[in-house]
Scaffold this motif. Structure first.
Motif, short mmCIF file in Angstrom:
data_model
loop_
_atom_site.label_atom_id
_atom_site.label_comp_id
_atom_site.label_asym_id
_atom_site.label_seq_id
_atom_site.Cartn_x
_atom_site.Cartn_y
_atom_site.Cartn_z
N GLN A 53 0.84 -1.21 0.00
CA GLN A 53 0.00 0.00 0.00
C GLN A 53 0.87 1.25 0.00
O GLN A 53 0.60 2.22 -0.70
N ARG A 54 1.94 1.20 0.79
CA ARG A 54 2.83 2.37 0.88
C ARG A 54 3.53 2.64 -0.45
O ARG A 54 3.71 3.78 -0.85
N ILE A 55 3.91 1.55 -1.12
CA ILE A 55 4.54 1.70 -2.44
C ILE A 55 3.54 2.34 -3.41
O ILE A 55 3.87 3.24 -4.17
N GLN A 56 2.29 1.88 -3.34
CA GLN A 56 1.25 2.43 -4.24
C GLN A 56 1.02 3.90 -3.98
O GLN A 56 0.87 4.69 -4.92
N THR A 57 1.00 4.31 -2.71
CA THR A 57 0.68 5.71 -2.42
C THR A 57 1.90 6.63 -2.57
O THR A 57 1.77 7.75 -3.04
N ASP A 58 3.09 6.15 -2.19
CA ASP A 58 4.27 7.04 -2.14
C ASP A 58 5.30 6.80 -3.24
O ASP A 58 6.19 7.63 -3.42
N GLY A 59 5.24 5.67 -3.90
CA GLY A 59 6.29 5.32 -4.87
C GLY A 59 6.17 6.13 -6.16
O GLY A 59 5.08 6.48 -6.60
N LEU A 60 7.34 6.44 -6.71
CA LEU A 60 7.39 7.19 -7.96
C LEU A 60 8.19 6.37 -8.96
O LEU A 60 9.32 5.96 -8.65
N ILE A 61 7.65 6.13 -10.14
CA ILE A 61 8.36 5.32 -11.14
C ILE A 61 9.21 6.23 -12.02
O ILE A 61 8.72 7.21 -12.56
N TYR A 121 20.14 -20.09 -3.35
CA TYR A 121 19.86 -19.25 -2.18
C TYR A 121 18.36 -19.13 -1.96
O TYR A 121 17.59 -19.07 -2.90
N ARG A 122 17.98 -19.06 -0.69
CA ARG A 122 16.58 -18.81 -0.35
C ARG A 122 16.35 -17.29 -0.38
O ARG A 122 17.01 -16.55 0.34
N VAL A 123 15.42 -16.84 -1.22
CA VAL A 123 15.13 -15.41 -1.34
C VAL A 123 13.71 -15.15 -0.83
O VAL A 123 12.76 -15.78 -1.28
N GLU A 124 13.59 -14.24 0.13
CA GLU A 124 12.28 -13.86 0.65
C GLU A 124 12.08 -12.37 0.41
O GLU A 124 12.75 -11.54 1.03
N SER A 125 11.18 -12.04 -0.52
CA SER A 125 10.93 -10.63 -0.84
C SER A 125 9.55 -10.24 -0.34
O SER A 125 8.57 -10.95 -0.56
N LEU A 126 9.46 -9.09 0.31
CA LEU A 126 8.21 -8.69 0.96
C LEU A 126 7.22 -8.03 0.00
O LEU A 126 6.02 -8.08 0.21
N ALA A 127 7.74 -7.40 -1.05
CA ALA A 127 6.87 -6.88 -2.11
C ALA A 127 7.52 -7.26 -3.43
O ALA A 127 8.70 -6.99 -3.64
N ARG A 128 6.75 -7.92 -4.28
CA ARG A 128 7.31 -8.39 -5.56
C ARG A 128 6.60 -7.67 -6.70
O ARG A 128 5.39 -7.84 -6.88
N ILE A 129 7.36 -6.90 -7.44
CA ILE A 129 6.78 -6.10 -8.51
C ILE A 129 6.89 -6.84 -9.85
O ILE A 129 7.97 -7.22 -10.28
N LYS A 130 5.71 -7.05 -10.44
CA LYS A 130 5.65 -7.77 -11.71
C LYS A 130 6.01 -6.84 -12.87
O LYS A 130 6.73 -7.21 -13.79
N ALA A 131 5.49 -5.62 -12.80
CA ALA A 131 5.73 -4.66 -13.89
C ALA A 131 5.37 -3.26 -13.46
O ALA A 131 4.65 -3.05 -12.49
N PHE A 132 5.90 -2.31 -14.21
CA PHE A 132 5.42 -0.93 -14.12
C PHE A 132 4.60 -0.71 -15.38
O PHE A 132 5.13 -0.86 -16.49
N SER A 133 3.33 -0.42 -15.23
CA SER A 133 2.55 -0.19 -16.45
C SER A 133 1.68 1.06 -16.29
O SER A 133 0.98 1.21 -15.29
N ASN A 134 1.80 1.93 -17.28
CA ASN A 134 1.09 3.22 -17.28
C ASN A 134 1.29 3.99 -15.99
O ASN A 134 0.34 4.51 -15.39
N GLY A 135 2.53 4.01 -15.53
CA GLY A 135 2.84 4.77 -14.32
C GLY A 135 2.36 4.13 -13.04
O GLY A 135 2.40 4.73 -11.97
N GLN A 136 1.89 2.89 -13.14
CA GLN A 136 1.39 2.18 -11.96
C GLN A 136 2.25 0.97 -11.64
O GLN A 136 2.84 0.36 -12.53
N VAL A 137 2.30 0.63 -10.36
CA VAL A 137 3.05 -0.56 -9.93
C VAL A 137 2.10 -1.74 -9.94
O VAL A 137 1.02 -1.70 -9.34
N GLU A 138 2.51 -2.79 -10.64
CA GLU A 138 1.71 -4.01 -10.67
C GLU A 138 2.45 -5.08 -9.88
O GLU A 138 3.60 -5.41 -10.20
N PHE A 139 1.82 -5.63 -8.85
CA PHE A 139 2.49 -6.64 -8.02
C PHE A 139 2.23 -8.05 -8.56
O PHE A 139 1.26 -8.29 -9.26
#
Ligand code: 5GP
Length: 189
Positions: free
Chosen positions: A6-14, A170-188
């Motif tokens: 949610q924080r990425i959606q509200t505050d993140g800038l691509i 290696y074991r990788v644990e990511s808390l937010a996984r971004i699939k793509a940036f599309s039309n200025g939006q973050v897609e998880f």
């Protein structure tokens, strides 16, 4: 981790369709409450590992690593990107290409801070091509310590880092996984 997303959606800038700017809570101004919640989530995910040290890289991995270390009551080590005058020659080094800066750095930590008995959790703010995490993993290997896993705050899954690190075992644990940036939006994922 929904709160983080949610924080990425509200505050993140691509930027340039490839970089995510999260200066308001992670990379410049730091939100300590969110950092603590992220620390709690890393602890939950790695609860079955007896972590003895946390290893990160300056500077943006430090805040969240300290919160995680505070909960686990273990020391936090951060690799330096430039050799300070007071560091002796007894250092582990690894070469890391910086995705954001477009240059190579030799990262280093003093040998005294990692022992073969250590079970290390690597933490970083972003995962893109996996250079930083691979460099840190290489240092853990040089110290003959065990690597419990890699905790990432924001993974850009459309870049090859996560796949490369997983393929390397290696074991990788990511808390937010971004699939793509599309039309200025973050897609998880
Ligand atoms: P990698 O080494 O996986 O290619 O890139 C990870 C490192 O580059 C992280 O330590 C982080 O500092 C930086 N980085 C990579 N992608 C981004 C991004 O989209 N935003 C920000 N703020 N940093 C990034």
């Amino acid at each position: 981790m929904d709160l983080l997303k949610q924080r990425i959606q509200t505050d993140g800038l691509i930027i340039n369709n490839s970089l995510l700017k999260v200066d308001s809570f992670l990379n410049q101004q730091i939100d300590p409450e969110l950092m603590m919640k992220i620390g709690e989530e890393f602890v939950r995910r790695f609860k079955d590992e007896k972590i003895t040290k946390i290893l990160t890289i300056e500077s943006s991995g430090i805040a969240v690593s300290v919160m995680t270390g505070l909960i686990l009551k273990v020391p936090v080590i951060f690799a330096r990107k430039h050799k300070p005058k007071v560091t002796g020659d007894e250092v582990y080094t690894a070469k890391v290409y910086s995705y954001t800066k477009g240059e190579s750095n030799t990262i280093m930590i003093s040998k005294q801070f990692l022992q073969p008995e250590d079970n290390v959790l690597i933490i970083d703010d972003f995962l893109a091509n996996g250079e930083a995490a691979a460099g840190l993993a290489n240092i853990v290997e040089q110290a003959n310590a065990k690597l419990a896993g890699i905790g990432i705050v924001i993974e850009k899954s459309f870049q090859p880092g996560a796949q490369k690190l997983t393929a390397a075992g290696y074991r990788v644990e990511s808390l937010a996984r971004i699939k793509a940036f599309s039309n200025g939006q973050v897609e998880f994922m």
